[in-house]
Scaffold this motif. Structure first.
Motif, PDB file in Angstrom:
ATOM      1  N   GLU A   1      -5.695 -11.625   6.706  1.00 41.88           N
ATOM      2  CA  GLU A   1      -4.593 -11.550   5.732  1.00 41.88           C
ATOM      3  C   GLU A   1      -4.550  -9.891   5.899  1.00 41.88           C
ATOM      4  O   GLU A   1      -3.025  -9.797   6.028  1.00 41.88           O
ATOM      5  N   LEU A   2      -5.421  -9.157   5.876  1.00 41.47           N
ATOM      6  CA  LEU A   2      -5.299  -7.668   5.915  1.00 41.47           C
ATOM      7  C   LEU A   2      -4.427  -7.395   7.162  1.00 41.47           C
ATOM      8  O   LEU A   2      -3.708  -6.530   7.151  1.00 41.47           O
ATOM      9  N   LYS A   3      -4.893  -7.957   8.242  1.00 40.54           N
ATOM     10  CA  LYS A   3      -4.101  -7.704   9.543  1.00 40.54           C
ATOM     11  C   LYS A   3      -2.630  -8.178   9.720  1.00 40.54           C
ATOM     12  O   LYS A   3      -1.797  -7.242  10.238  1.00 40.54           O
TER      13      LYS A   3
ATOM     14  N   PHE B   1      -6.145   0.322   2.679  1.00 40.53           N
ATOM     15  CA  PHE B   1      -6.370   0.536   4.325  1.00 40.53           C
ATOM     16  C   PHE B   1      -4.950   1.043   4.907  1.00 40.53           C
ATOM     17  O   PHE B   1      -4.989   2.090   5.601  1.00 40.53           O
ATOM     18  N   TYR B   2      -3.905   0.680   4.283  1.00 38.44           N
ATOM     19  CA  TYR B   2      -2.575   1.018   4.829  1.00 38.44           C
ATOM     20  C   TYR B   2      -2.430   2.494   4.570  1.00 38.44           C
ATOM     21  O   TYR B   2      -2.044   3.240   5.533  1.00 38.44           O
ATOM     22  N   ASP B   3      -2.679   3.170   3.296  1.00 37.19           N
ATOM     23  CA  ASP B   3      -2.711   4.536   3.140  1.00 37.19           C
ATOM     24  C   ASP B   3      -3.467   5.433   4.144  1.00 37.19           C
ATOM     25  O   ASP B   3      -3.107   6.468   4.573  1.00 37.19           O
ATOM     26  N   ALA B   4      -4.912   4.914   4.257  1.00 37.58           N
ATOM     27  CA  ALA B   4      -5.828   5.654   5.094  1.00 37.58           C
ATOM     28  C   ALA B   4      -5.050   5.570   6.574  1.00 37.58           C
ATOM     29  O   ALA B   4      -5.173   6.540   7.360  1.00 37.58           O
ATOM     30  N   LEU B   5      -4.622   4.482   7.147  1.00 35.35           N
ATOM     31  CA  LEU B   5      -4.020   4.452   8.410  1.00 35.35           C
ATOM     32  C   LEU B   5      -3.118   5.290   8.839  1.00 35.35           C
ATOM     33  O   LEU B   5      -2.779   5.732   9.563  1.00 35.35           O
ATOM     34  N   LYS B   6      -2.072   5.090   7.657  1.00 33.71           N
ATOM     35  CA  LYS B   6      -0.864   5.642   7.663  1.00 33.71           C
ATOM     36  C   LYS B   6      -0.715   7.201   7.336  1.00 33.71           C
ATOM     37  O   LYS B   6      -0.437   8.002   8.253  1.00 33.71           O
TER      38      LYS B   6
END
Lengths: 206, 252
Positions: B238-240, B211-216
């Motif tokens: 937890e993800l947020k 998720f982080y990779d796609a957003l960042k």
């Protein structure tokens, strides 16, 4: 009677459901007399300014809403409904609005993605009974491509998206939400709760 | 600041959520509105429901769930699956959805995007694209559940779709879907570079880092996932928390 103005645009049912949960029972109507004689009027709106103001005028509802606003009772516009409260919009041309709040509706800055869609934080600028459950930087749900440009005298809270975007405005009894309180989770529900309490106070004191 | 959106996706067949039974603490829950409320309470920013009802006859009945969801939750939601005509838009929006997503029907008839966005505003019209890599740095639009190659270039189609009035693009990577190895960052990057509307990544999420990779790295506006949420491999809360610690703006 509390009234949601039906002019054939937008998803009115979710607004009505959210108001009901906030203790505000409403009827959805396009009846001029009912609007003029209401205790509270909500102007919803999804779609383009041109179409909305056209439909209001076609049915003579613009005049009914202005007459209602003159009574001093609370009038609330949501999203496009808020934009309609201003003097003029430049969406797909140049169109006059209801003129209840000085200012114009202009397109968002081009460098940002348009529409401004998603959850953004509210900055409180002025203290008001409507904001009594709101704390600094709470998130609400926005969907719009145009925004109100004015002196910002009427601005109670704003968000930032390339520009300062007026998010909650109030000029006396005329109130606007640029975002969708009915889609803004608990924060939105609390804002509507404060609105409901304000309406009840108004009714009981008049 | 505008936050990045976390979007659980639910498949609905004949008005019931498929995979709903996999929830271990809310056993046998298949009601879209109850699961929708559950995700909303967990902190989901938006929900997507795909109606996968096969027969047209049953579809009308299946869509009754939209009304129930609209009554139950107070966050935005999108409904897709089998949307072919303006009348489908009207029906779904009237039942209370905030957005409607189109996929194959828009490939066959691109004017559907234009007509719908002019009628309801582009914020209501989501273009969902099933993308599959066909060569180095080249992706094609596939239809019929990923079986048919349309020959259309994904980047060009995304560009055309937004020009026609789509207010949001959901990019489903067929290659990554179900693999749990991460979103297709290269593809997403190319799309966020050229379109001026929000882009949502779909297909491939297996762990929080994805998720982080796609957003960042790809700078998408939202991330959509199904199984990691359904099977409770990752909780939204937890993800947020994780994303916030890593410097991503999220609504907590």
């Amino acid at each position: 009677m509390n009234v949601i103005v039906d002019y054939g645009l937008g998803n009115i049912n979710s607004v009505q459901t959210a108001l009901k949960k906030a203790g505000i029972d409403t009827v959805i109507t396009d009846d001029k007399k009912k609007i003029e004689n209401a205790e509270f009027v909500l102007l919803p709106g999804v779609g383009a300014f041109r179409d909305a103001i056209g439909l209001l005028k076609e049915k003579g509802l613009d005049i009914a809403i202005k007459k209602f606003a003159d009574t001093g009772k609370p009038l609330v516009g949501i999203c496009l409904g808020m934009q309609l409260l201003y003097e003029k919009s430049y969406e797909y041309g140049e169109y006059d609005g209801l003129g209840l709040i000085p200012g114009e509706i202009v397109k968002l800055e081009k460098e940002k993605k348009i529409p401004h869609m998603g959850w953004n934080n509210l900055k409180i600028k002025k203290d008001d009974e409507l904001l009594k459950y709101l704390k600094q930087d709470m998130y609400v749900y926005f969907v719009h491509s145009y925004y109100a440009k004015s002196s910002n005298d009427e601005m109670l809270a704003y968000t930032e998206y390339g520009e300062i975007i007026p998010a909650i405005v109030r000029k006396g009894n005329v109130i606007g939400f640029q975002f969708h309180p009915e889609k803004s989770g608990q924060v939105g529900a609390n804002l509507l709760k404060a609105l409901g309490e304000m309406i009840n106070d108004y009714i009981s004191s008049n | 600041m505008l936050t990045k959106r976390i979007i659980p996706c639910l498949d609905v067949r004949n008005g019931r959520v498929v995979k709903g039974k996999k929830f271990d603490d809310i056993i046998d829950v298949e009601d879209p509105e109850i699961l929708g409320k559950y995700y909303s309470d967990m902190g989901a920013d938006e929900l997507v429901f795909y109606d996968i009802t096969a027969s047209n006859e049953k579809r009308g009945i299946s869509l009754e769930f939209v009304e129930k969801v609209a009554k139950k939750i107070n966050i935005p939601f999108c409904v897709g699956g089998g949307v072919k005509t303006i009348d489908d838009f009207v029906e779904i929006l009237r039942k209370g959805a905030d957005k409607v997503s189109v996929n194959s029907a828009a490939v066959k008839n691109p004017d559907l995007i234009k007509e719908a966005s002019e009628k309801f505003g582009n914020q209501c019209v989501v273009l969902s694209i099933d993308a599959k890599k066909v060569d180095d740095n080249k992706w094609h639009v596939f239809v019929n559940g990923g079986r048919t190659d349309t020959g259309l270039d994904v980047i060009e189609w995304a560009n055309k779709g937004t020009a026609l009035g789509a207010g949001e693009i959901v990019v489903n990577s067929i290659d990554e879907d179900g693999m749990k190895k991460g979103y297709d960052i290269e593809l997403l990057k190319q799309i966020t570079d050229i379109v001026n509307v929000p882009v949502i990544a779909s297909g491939g999420a297996g762990e929080m880092k994805h998720f982080y990779d796609a957003l960042k790295s790809a700078d998408v506006d939202g991330v959509l996932a199904a199984s990691v949420f359904h099977y409770k491999e990752i909780s939204i809360k937890e993800l947020k928390d994780y994303l916030k610690k890593k410097g991503i703006e999220v609504r907590i």
